[in-house]
Design a protein around this motif. Structure first.
Motif, short mmCIF file in Angstrom:
data_model
loop_
_atom_site.label_atom_id
_atom_site.label_comp_id
_atom_site.label_asym_id
_atom_site.label_seq_id
_atom_site.Cartn_x
_atom_site.Cartn_y
_atom_site.Cartn_z
N PHE A 20 26.09 24.51 -16.13
CA PHE A 20 27.28 23.74 -15.76
C PHE A 20 27.79 24.16 -14.38
CE2 PHE A 20 31.93 23.46 -15.65
CZ PHE A 20 32.10 22.11 -15.82
N ALA A 39 23.99 20.60 -18.68
CA ALA A 39 24.40 21.55 -19.72
C ALA A 39 24.27 20.92 -21.11
CB ALA A 39 25.83 22.02 -19.48
N ARG A 62 31.91 26.21 -24.12
CA ARG A 62 31.43 25.77 -22.79
C ARG A 62 32.49 24.95 -22.07
NH1 ARG A 62 29.31 21.05 -20.98
NH2 ARG A 62 28.82 20.33 -23.06
N GLY A 66 34.04 26.58 -19.00
CA GLY A 66 33.60 25.81 -17.83
C GLY A 66 34.77 25.32 -17.00
N SER A 79 37.13 16.53 -20.30
CA SER A 79 35.92 17.18 -20.81
C SER A 79 35.96 17.31 -22.33
CB SER A 79 35.76 18.56 -20.19
OG SER A 79 35.58 18.46 -18.81
#
Length: 169
Positions: A20, A39, A62, A66, A79
Protein backbone atom coordinates in the motif's frame (compact mmCIF):
# COMPACT_ATOMS: atom_id res chain seq x y z
CA UNK A 1 -5.93 -18.19 18.03
CA UNK A 2 -2.60 -19.97 17.89
CA UNK A 3 0.61 -17.96 17.80
CA UNK A 4 1.61 -19.45 14.44
CA UNK A 5 -1.61 -18.31 12.77
CA UNK A 6 -1.46 -14.89 14.43
CA UNK A 7 2.09 -14.48 13.14
CA UNK A 8 0.99 -15.39 9.60
CA UNK A 9 -1.87 -12.89 9.74
CA UNK A 10 0.50 -10.21 11.04
CA UNK A 11 2.92 -10.93 8.20
CA UNK A 12 0.14 -10.69 5.63
CA UNK A 13 -0.98 -7.40 7.18
CA UNK A 14 2.57 -6.06 7.09
CA UNK A 15 2.97 -7.16 3.48
CA UNK A 16 -0.30 -5.47 2.51
CA UNK A 17 0.83 -2.27 4.27
CA UNK A 18 4.19 -2.31 2.49
CA UNK A 19 2.48 -2.76 -0.87
CA UNK A 20 0.00 0.00 0.00
CA UNK A 21 2.75 2.47 0.98
CA UNK A 22 4.75 1.73 -2.18
CA UNK A 23 1.62 2.16 -4.28
CA UNK A 24 0.98 5.59 -2.72
CA UNK A 25 4.19 6.71 -4.40
CA UNK A 26 3.07 5.41 -7.80
CA UNK A 27 0.69 7.73 -9.60
CA UNK A 28 0.07 6.23 -13.02
CA UNK A 29 -3.73 6.47 -13.26
CA UNK A 30 -4.83 10.04 -14.06
CA UNK A 31 -8.34 9.60 -12.61
CA UNK A 32 -8.89 11.09 -9.13
CA UNK A 33 -9.25 8.30 -6.59
CA UNK A 34 -8.21 5.53 -8.97
CA UNK A 35 -5.44 3.19 -7.84
CA UNK A 36 -4.14 -0.19 -8.83
CA UNK A 37 -5.13 -1.59 -5.43
CA UNK A 38 -2.18 -3.95 -5.27
CA UNK A 39 -2.60 -4.44 -1.52
CA UNK A 40 -5.86 -6.17 -2.37
CA UNK A 41 -3.84 -9.11 -3.67
CA UNK A 42 -3.38 -9.96 0.00
CA UNK A 43 -7.09 -9.46 0.70
CA UNK A 44 -8.19 -11.76 -2.12
CA UNK A 45 -5.64 -14.35 -1.04
CA UNK A 46 -6.83 -14.13 2.58
CA UNK A 47 -10.51 -14.41 1.61
CA UNK A 48 -9.81 -17.83 0.13
CA UNK A 49 -7.21 -19.05 2.64
CA UNK A 50 -8.48 -17.76 5.99
CA UNK A 51 -11.77 -17.28 7.83
CA UNK A 52 -13.93 -14.20 7.39
CA UNK A 53 -12.93 -12.95 10.85
CA UNK A 54 -9.21 -13.37 10.16
CA UNK A 55 -9.47 -11.70 6.77
CA UNK A 56 -11.42 -8.81 8.29
CA UNK A 57 -8.65 -8.35 10.87
CA UNK A 58 -6.08 -8.06 8.07
CA UNK A 59 -8.20 -5.64 6.05
CA UNK A 60 -9.19 -3.35 8.90
CA UNK A 61 -5.66 -3.21 10.29
CA UNK A 62 -4.37 -2.34 6.80
CA UNK A 63 -6.95 0.40 6.33
CA UNK A 64 -6.36 1.97 9.74
CA UNK A 65 -2.58 1.74 9.68
CA UNK A 66 -2.41 2.64 5.98
CA UNK A 67 -4.32 5.85 6.64
CA UNK A 68 -1.98 6.75 9.47
CA UNK A 69 1.25 5.76 7.69
CA UNK A 70 0.10 7.37 4.45
CA UNK A 71 -0.57 10.64 6.28
CA UNK A 72 -4.18 10.87 5.15
CA UNK A 73 -6.37 10.06 8.14
CA UNK A 74 -9.29 11.96 6.57
CA UNK A 75 -9.43 9.29 3.84
CA UNK A 76 -10.27 6.63 6.39
CA UNK A 77 -14.03 7.02 5.79
CA UNK A 78 -13.59 6.35 2.08
CA UNK A 79 -11.16 3.49 2.58
CA UNK A 80 -13.22 1.83 5.29
CA UNK A 81 -16.46 2.05 3.31
CA UNK A 82 -14.74 0.60 0.26
CA UNK A 83 -13.12 -2.13 2.36
CA UNK A 84 -16.39 -3.13 4.04
CA UNK A 85 -18.29 -3.30 0.73
CA UNK A 86 -15.43 -5.14 -0.97
CA UNK A 87 -14.83 -7.66 1.80
CA UNK A 88 -18.52 -8.40 2.30
CA UNK A 89 -19.02 -8.93 -1.42
CA UNK A 90 -15.97 -11.15 -1.81
CA UNK A 91 -16.94 -13.26 1.19
CA UNK A 92 -20.38 -13.80 -0.33
CA UNK A 93 -18.99 -14.49 -3.81
CA UNK A 94 -16.50 -16.98 -2.33
CA UNK A 95 -19.45 -19.28 -1.65
CA UNK A 96 -20.25 -19.59 -5.36
CA UNK A 97 -16.97 -18.88 -7.14
CA UNK A 98 -14.56 -21.83 -6.98
CA UNK A 99 -10.90 -21.42 -6.06
CA UNK A 100 -9.74 -21.55 -9.68
CA UNK A 101 -11.80 -18.44 -10.56
CA UNK A 102 -10.94 -16.12 -7.69
CA UNK A 103 -10.04 -13.37 -10.14
CA UNK A 104 -13.82 -12.97 -10.67
CA UNK A 105 -14.24 -12.42 -6.94
CA UNK A 106 -11.55 -9.73 -7.13
CA UNK A 107 -13.33 -7.89 -9.94
CA UNK A 108 -16.59 -7.91 -7.99
CA UNK A 109 -14.68 -6.72 -4.92
CA UNK A 110 -13.18 -3.84 -6.92
CA UNK A 111 -16.61 -2.78 -8.16
CA UNK A 112 -18.02 -2.89 -4.63
CA UNK A 113 -14.99 -1.03 -3.25
CA UNK A 114 -15.54 1.82 -5.71
CA UNK A 115 -19.27 1.79 -4.95
CA UNK A 116 -18.65 2.11 -1.20
CA UNK A 117 -16.25 4.99 -1.74
CA UNK A 118 -18.67 6.79 -4.07
CA UNK A 119 -21.49 6.49 -1.54
CA UNK A 120 -19.29 8.16 1.09
CA UNK A 121 -18.20 10.82 -1.42
CA UNK A 122 -21.83 11.68 -2.23
CA UNK A 123 -22.67 11.90 1.49
CA UNK A 124 -19.59 13.96 2.41
CA UNK A 125 -19.81 16.33 -0.56
CA UNK A 126 -23.61 16.47 -0.50
CA UNK A 127 -23.59 16.36 -4.27
CA UNK A 128 -24.22 13.79 -6.95
CA UNK A 129 -21.77 15.59 -9.25
CA UNK A 130 -18.97 13.40 -7.91
CA UNK A 131 -20.65 10.45 -9.61
CA UNK A 132 -19.37 11.75 -12.95
CA UNK A 133 -16.09 9.87 -12.36
CA UNK A 134 -17.85 6.66 -11.23
CA UNK A 135 -17.91 5.02 -14.71
CA UNK A 136 -14.17 5.61 -15.07
CA UNK A 137 -13.54 4.22 -11.60
CA UNK A 138 -15.56 1.13 -12.48
CA UNK A 139 -13.56 0.53 -15.65
CA UNK A 140 -10.19 1.01 -13.97
CA UNK A 141 -11.44 -0.96 -10.97
CA UNK A 142 -12.40 -3.94 -13.14
CA UNK A 143 -9.02 -3.92 -14.86
CA UNK A 144 -7.12 -3.56 -11.57
CA UNK A 145 -9.41 -6.13 -9.93
CA UNK A 146 -8.68 -8.63 -12.67
CA UNK A 147 -4.94 -8.04 -12.25
CA UNK A 148 -4.96 -8.33 -8.46
CA UNK A 149 -7.21 -11.38 -8.69
CA UNK A 150 -4.84 -13.08 -11.13
CA UNK A 151 -1.91 -12.29 -8.82
CA UNK A 152 -3.80 -13.78 -5.86
CA UNK A 153 -4.69 -16.78 -8.04
CA UNK A 154 -0.99 -17.27 -8.77
CA UNK A 155 -0.15 -17.07 -5.05
CA UNK A 156 -2.78 -19.61 -4.11
CA UNK A 157 -1.75 -21.96 -6.91
CA UNK A 158 1.88 -21.57 -5.87
CA UNK A 159 0.96 -22.16 -2.23
CA UNK A 160 -0.88 -25.35 -3.20
CA UNK A 161 2.11 -26.49 -5.27
CA UNK A 162 4.42 -26.01 -2.28
CA UNK A 163 2.09 -28.02 -0.03
CA UNK A 164 1.80 -30.77 -2.65
CA UNK A 165 5.60 -30.98 -2.94
CA UNK A 166 5.95 -31.27 0.83
CA UNK A 167 3.45 -34.13 0.88
CA UNK A 168 5.38 -36.02 -1.81
CA UNK A 169 8.61 -36.13 0.20
Amino acid sequence: MKAHKLARLALLTALALIIFIIELRIDIIPIPGAKLGLANIITVYAVYKYSAKETAMIVFARVLLGSIFGGNVSAIMYSMAGAVFCLTGMLLVKRIVPLKYIWLSSIIGAILHNTGQMIVAVIVMRSFAVLSIYPFLLITGCIAGAFTGLCAQFLINRNLDVKDNKNET
